[in-house]
Design a protein around this motif. Structure first.
Motif, PDB file in Angstrom:
ATOM      1  N   GLY A  66      53.025   3.543  83.655  1.00 46.63           N
ATOM      2  CA  GLY A  66      52.914   4.612  84.668  1.00 46.63           C
ATOM      3  C   GLY A  66      52.815   5.983  84.026  1.00 46.63           C
ATOM      4  N   LEU A  67      53.674   6.221  83.015  1.00 45.43           N
ATOM      5  CA  LEU A  67      53.657   7.536  82.340  1.00 45.43           C
ATOM      6  C   LEU A  67      52.392   7.713  81.514  1.00 45.43           C
ATOM      7  CD1 LEU A  67      57.400   7.847  81.279  1.00 45.43           C
ATOM      8  CD2 LEU A  67      56.174   9.328  82.874  1.00 45.43           C
ATOM      9  N   LYS A  68      51.926   6.604  80.906  1.00 47.39           N
ATOM     10  CA  LYS A  68      50.674   6.712  80.148  1.00 47.39           C
ATOM     11  C   LYS A  68      49.495   7.039  81.069  1.00 47.39           C
ATOM     12  CE  LYS A  68      52.095   3.893  76.226  1.00 47.39           C
ATOM     13  NZ  LYS A  68      52.026   2.583  75.575  1.00 47.39           N
ATOM     14  N   LEU A  69      49.540   6.493  82.291  1.00 48.78           N
ATOM     15  CA  LEU A  69      48.472   6.810  83.257  1.00 48.78           C
ATOM     16  C   LEU A  69      48.556   8.278  83.703  1.00 48.78           C
ATOM     17  CD1 LEU A  69      48.395   3.490  85.289  1.00 48.78           C
ATOM     18  CD2 LEU A  69      46.422   4.562  84.171  1.00 48.78           C
ATOM     19  N   VAL A  70      49.800   8.782  83.810  1.00 43.63           N
ATOM     20  CA  VAL A  70      49.963  10.215  84.114  1.00 43.63           C
ATOM     21  C   VAL A  70      49.401  11.038  82.954  1.00 43.63           C
ATOM     22  CG1 VAL A  70      51.632  12.070  84.488  1.00 43.63           C
ATOM     23  CG2 VAL A  70      51.928   9.899  85.670  1.00 43.63           C
ATOM     24  N   HIS A  71      49.630  10.551  81.734  1.00 45.85           N
ATOM     25  CA  HIS A  71      49.072  11.222  80.548  1.00 45.85           C
ATOM     26  C   HIS A  71      47.540  11.259  80.637  1.00 45.85           C
ATOM     27  CE1 HIS A  71      48.895  11.530  75.844  1.00 45.85           C
ATOM     28  NE2 HIS A  71      48.592  12.661  76.451  1.00 45.85           N
ATOM     29  N   VAL A  72      46.947  10.144  81.043  1.00 47.81           N
ATOM     30  CA  VAL A  72      45.481  10.079  81.221  1.00 47.81           C
ATOM     31  C   VAL A  72      45.039  11.143  82.234  1.00 47.81           C
ATOM     32  CG1 VAL A  72      43.596   8.673  82.169  1.00 47.81           C
ATOM     33  CG2 VAL A  72      45.241   7.644  80.591  1.00 47.81           C
ATOM     34  N   LEU A  87      42.696   6.133  75.649  1.00 47.62           N
ATOM     35  CA  LEU A  87      44.009   5.694  76.128  1.00 47.62           C
ATOM     36  C   LEU A  87      43.867   4.664  77.252  1.00 47.62           C
ATOM     37  CD1 LEU A  87      47.067   5.888  76.042  1.00 47.62           C
ATOM     38  CD2 LEU A  87      46.931   8.063  77.264  1.00 47.62           C
ATOM     39  N   LEU A  88      42.874   4.884  78.132  1.00 48.93           N
ATOM     40  CA  LEU A  88      42.637   3.942  79.240  1.00 48.93           C
ATOM     41  C   LEU A  88      42.245   2.570  78.721  1.00 48.93           C
ATOM     42  CD1 LEU A  88      40.704   5.734  82.139  1.00 48.93           C
ATOM     43  CD2 LEU A  88      42.898   4.569  82.280  1.00 48.93           C
ATOM     44  N   ASN A  89      41.411   2.553  77.685  1.00 45.25           N
ATOM     45  CA  ASN A  89      40.983   1.268  77.119  1.00 45.25           C
ATOM     46  C   ASN A  89      42.166   0.491  76.540  1.00 45.25           C
ATOM     47  OD1 ASN A  89      38.343   1.625  77.888  1.00 45.25           O
ATOM     48  ND2 ASN A  89      37.750   2.635  75.968  1.00 45.25           N
ATOM     49  N   GLU A  90      43.098   1.234  75.925  1.00 38.36           N
ATOM     50  CA  GLU A  90      44.316   0.591  75.406  1.00 38.36           C
ATOM     51  C   GLU A  90      45.131  -0.008  76.555  1.00 38.36           C
ATOM     52  OE1 GLU A  90      46.485   3.520  73.142  1.00 38.36           O
ATOM     53  OE2 GLU A  90      44.751   3.941  71.842  1.00 38.36           O
ATOM     54  N   LEU A  91      45.242   0.763  77.659  1.00 41.38           N
ATOM     55  CA  LEU A  91      46.011   0.299  78.816  1.00 41.38           C
ATOM     56  C   LEU A  91      45.326  -0.888  79.488  1.00 41.38           C
ATOM     57  CD1 LEU A  91      47.020   3.745  80.356  1.00 41.38           C
ATOM     58  CD2 LEU A  91      48.582   2.055  79.395  1.00 41.38           C
ATOM     59  N   PHE A  92      43.994  -0.853  79.520  1.00 42.49           N
ATOM     60  CA  PHE A  92      43.216  -1.934  80.140  1.00 42.49           C
ATOM     61  C   PHE A  92      43.482  -3.266  79.422  1.00 42.49           C
ATOM     62  CE2 PHE A  92      39.227  -4.436  80.220  1.00 42.49           C
ATOM     63  CZ  PHE A  92      39.206  -4.723  81.576  1.00 42.49           C
ATOM     64  N   LEU A  94      46.166  -4.141  78.072  1.00 49.68           N
ATOM     65  CA  LEU A  94      47.516  -4.598  78.446  1.00 49.68           C
ATOM     66  C   LEU A  94      47.608  -5.021  79.905  1.00 49.68           C
ATOM     67  CD1 LEU A  94      49.539  -1.747  76.671  1.00 49.68           C
ATOM     68  CD2 LEU A  94      49.426  -4.139  75.930  1.00 49.68           C
ATOM     69  N   GLU A  95      46.951  -4.250  80.802  1.00 50.27           N
ATOM     70  CA  GLU A  95      47.100  -4.495  82.255  1.00 50.27           C
ATOM     71  C   GLU A  95      45.741  -4.453  82.955  1.00 50.27           C
ATOM     72  OE1 GLU A  95      50.022  -2.356  84.452  1.00 50.27           O
ATOM     73  OE2 GLU A  95      51.452  -2.299  82.789  1.00 50.27           O
ATOM     74  N   PRO A  96      44.916  -5.478  82.759  1.00 46.39           N
ATOM     75  CA  PRO A  96      43.555  -5.436  83.346  1.00 46.39           C
ATOM     76  C   PRO A  96      43.534  -5.459  84.878  1.00 46.39           C
ATOM     77  CG  PRO A  96      44.004  -7.577  82.367  1.00 46.39           C
ATOM     78  CD  PRO A  96      45.156  -6.705  81.998  1.00 46.39           C
ATOM     79  N   HIS A  97      44.675  -5.736  85.513  1.00 44.96           N
ATOM     80  CA  HIS A  97      44.688  -5.792  86.980  1.00 44.96           C
ATOM     81  C   HIS A  97      45.360  -4.573  87.618  1.00 44.96           C
ATOM     82  CE1 HIS A  97      44.388 -10.432  86.517  1.00 44.96           C
ATOM     83  NE2 HIS A  97      43.229  -9.831  86.352  1.00 44.96           N
ATOM     84  N   ASN A  98      45.556  -3.533  86.829  1.00 44.45           N
ATOM     85  CA  ASN A  98      46.184  -2.306  87.357  1.00 44.45           C
ATOM     86  C   ASN A  98      45.108  -1.422  87.986  1.00 44.45           C
ATOM     87  OD1 ASN A  98      47.322   0.274  87.698  1.00 44.45           O
ATOM     88  ND2 ASN A  98      48.811  -0.097  86.066  1.00 44.45           N
ATOM     89  N   GLU A  99      45.174  -1.266  89.317  1.00 47.18           N
ATOM     90  CA  GLU A  99      44.093  -0.529  90.013  1.00 47.18           C
ATOM     91  C   GLU A  99      43.976   0.913  89.539  1.00 47.18           C
ATOM     92  OE1 GLU A  99      47.510   0.657  92.786  1.00 47.18           O
ATOM     93  OE2 GLU A  99      47.045  -1.030  91.489  1.00 47.18           O
ATOM     94  N   GLU A 100      45.103   1.503  89.091  1.00 47.35           N
ATOM     95  CA  GLU A 100      45.094   2.915  88.673  1.00 47.35           C
ATOM     96  C   GLU A 100      44.192   3.129  87.455  1.00 47.35           C
ATOM     97  OE1 GLU A 100      45.826   6.777  89.311  1.00 47.35           O
ATOM     98  OE2 GLU A 100      46.541   5.169  90.626  1.00 47.35           O
ATOM     99  N   ILE A 101      44.055   2.076  86.624  1.00 50.01           N
ATOM    100  CA  ILE A 101      43.173   2.181  85.452  1.00 50.01           C
ATOM    101  C   ILE A 101      41.725   2.375  85.909  1.00 50.01           C
ATOM    102  CG2 ILE A 101      42.201   0.861  83.502  1.00 50.01           C
ATOM    103  CD1 ILE A 101      45.084  -0.333  83.179  1.00 50.01           C
ATOM    104  N   TYR A 102      41.326   1.620  86.929  1.00 46.93           N
ATOM    105  CA  TYR A 102      39.943   1.722  87.435  1.00 46.93           C
ATOM    106  C   TYR A 102      39.719   3.060  88.151  1.00 46.93           C
ATOM    107  CZ  TYR A 102      39.966  -3.177  86.223  1.00 46.93           C
ATOM    108  OH  TYR A 102      40.076  -4.352  85.514  1.00 46.93           O
ATOM    109  N   ILE A 103      40.764   3.530  88.833  1.00 51.44           N
ATOM    110  CA  ILE A 103      40.650   4.830  89.529  1.00 51.44           C
ATOM    111  C   ILE A 103      40.452   5.951  88.509  1.00 51.44           C
ATOM    112  CG2 ILE A 103      41.977   6.543  90.852  1.00 51.44           C
ATOM    113  CD1 ILE A 103      43.141   4.133  92.466  1.00 51.44           C
TER     114      ILE A 103
END
Length: 466
Positions: A66-72, A87-92, A94-103
């Motif tokens: 969550g905090l890394k997405l806020v960083h993004v 950073l998003l690619n790193e998170l992807f 780890l969590e390919p089903h996190n909708e916030e990554i796609y947003i």
């Protein structure tokens, strides 16, 4: 005001964080608290505090997605798109089903003007999200960027189906309908929306605006009435209600509505002007004048205020007073063509022809290309004996009005007076072709030219042939 538990916790977190900054003591916050604090600072434009909070947050919760997405989000906010993407690619991974990554991927693509690709990412986000309204709203915005108003409208409507209280989406739906010239369809949509959400003052207000645009003033008034009943402080609805009442010639009620806007907030020059207009329509001239004066006092740069006072005195045939006010207006803004035209009209009425000529000349120089402005100016030039200037002005006017009989008759008249008969014949021939029925205009404006045999012969010949 009663705060919910969530609001209280949020306020406490914020106070705790700010006191920590003042004392330099390191306190512990959970990751969600940090997210709320950072987003609060971002929303209020306090980027430095947001960055401080993020740095501390990542030190305390280095693995928080969550905090890394806020960083993004902050990197995107700072236009550091490459870093955000990395950073998003790193998170992807780890969590390919996190909708916030796609947003956030969509957000980056949008910033790069790749709106089609942004929509594709948002479509994927729809598979994983629980907040459909937010994603549909973002898709609607992407389609707006692409000028695809139909698809934008469709997505804003889907957003409202998920979250009927999203006011921004409601405004955007109406905007799309209006842009597509679908005002009646917009009304039909709002009627269905209001059936389900009868206490939406925004929907009633928008419905009123649409009816007003279609000149359906009774229906507009009814809608504005509902909007103001639901929200007694709805300034915009009271203003629009006043306009609808004016159209229905219910001036006393319109004044009440405009006065209500003044009670809600500081008086606006627009409301004061409308009240003045209503009093003038009611024949209450001293009150009208009082409000026109209040208008220019409130906003000396509003030309409509000065014009209202000037026109009031022109209608009263008090040209001295009208001239006084138009001069005051010109002292404030001497590049306003509407002022110069009135200056010309008033001086003409007072037989100050040189001043009138100046007024018309300035009005045209400043972009007033209306036919009557050109013609009044030419007639004054001719009256002052400035025939060459009159001809130049008419030729200039002819560029804007190439098929205008009033210009041609004037050119013919001046050329015949100057004995330039070849040019006179050319323009008289044009004038007769364009409008023979008004050929007596030549007699009215140029009686000397009218008496010339060459002119009479041309007119008689044209009449016999047609």
């Amino acid at each position: 005001m009663h705060l919910s538990n969530e609001d209280e916790e949020y306020s406490l977190s914020l106070s705790k964080f700010e006191s920590m900054l003042k004392t330099n003591k390191i306190l512990f916050f959970d990751s969600e608290e940090f997210e709320d604090i950072i987003l609060h600072y971002l929303d209020t434009g306090k980027a430095t505090l947001a960055k401080k909070a993020l740095k501390l947050a990542l030190e305390q919760h280095p693995r928080s997605t969550g905090l890394k997405l806020v960083h993004v989000e902050m990197l995107i906010y700072d236009d550091k798109l490459d870093q955000a993407e990395k950073l998003l690619n790193e998170l992807f991974a780890l969590e390919p089903h996190n909708e916030e990554i796609y947003i956030q991927k969509a957000n980056i693509l949008s910033k790069r003007d790749k709106h089609e690709e942004a929509v594709e990412q948002l479509r994927i986000a729809l598979r994983y999200t629980e907040d459909f309204a937010d994603v549909y709203n973002l898709m609607g915005m992407e389609y707006l960027f692409m000028d695809n108003l139909e698809l934008a409208k469709e997505n804003f409507i889907k957003c409202l189906e998920e979250d009927p209280e999203d006011q921004a989406a409601l405004y955007n739906v109406v905007y799309c309908f209006e842009f597509l010239d679908q005002n009646q369809e917009a009304i039909d949509y709002l009627e269905k929306y209001i059936d389900k959400n009868p206490y939406s003052e925004i929907a009633w207000h928008q419905m009123g605006r649409l009816h007003y645009g279609l000149k359906q003033y009774e229906q507009a008034l009814r809608a504005f009435d509902y909007a103001t009943l639901i929200d007694e402080e709805f300034l915009g609805a009271f203003m629009e209600k006043g306009k609808a009442l004016e159209r229905l010639k219910r001036y006393d009620e319109a004044i009440e509505s405009y006065n209500r806007t003044i009670e809600i907030d500081d008086p606006t020059s627009y409301a004061l002007l409308r009240i003045g207009k209503c009093y003038e329509k009611l024949g209450k001239k001293p009150l009208a004048l009082k409000y026109y004066n209040k208008t220019v006092h409130e906003d000396p740069l509003l030309d409509k205020g000065w014009i209202a006072i000037t026109d009031f005195y022109v209608r009263e045939k008090n040209f001295q007073k009208a001239l006084f006010y138009v001069n005051k207006a010109l002292n404030i803004d001497n590049s306003n063509r509407l002022y110069w035209k009135r200056y010309a009209v008033i001086n003409k009425e007072m037989n100050f022809f040189e001043e009138a000529e100046l007024g018309y000349r300035k009005a045209v120089e400043l972009g007033d290309y209306q036919l009557d402005t050109w013609l009044f100016w030419v007639d004054i030039l001719q009256f002052l004996g400035e025939f060459d200037n009159a001809i130049q002005t008419l030729l200039q006017a002819a560029e804007y009005f190439p098929e205008e009989y009033e210009i041609e008759y004037r050119l013919a008249g001046i050329y015949f007076m100057l004995r330039e008969d070849a040019k006179g014949k050319f323009h008289l021939s044009n004038a007769l072709r364009l409008n023979f029925n008004n050929h007596k205009l030549l007699k009215d404006l140029f009686p000397v030219a009218w008496e010339r045999k060459i002119v009479r012969n041309m007119i008689d010949k044209y009449k016999s042939e047609h």
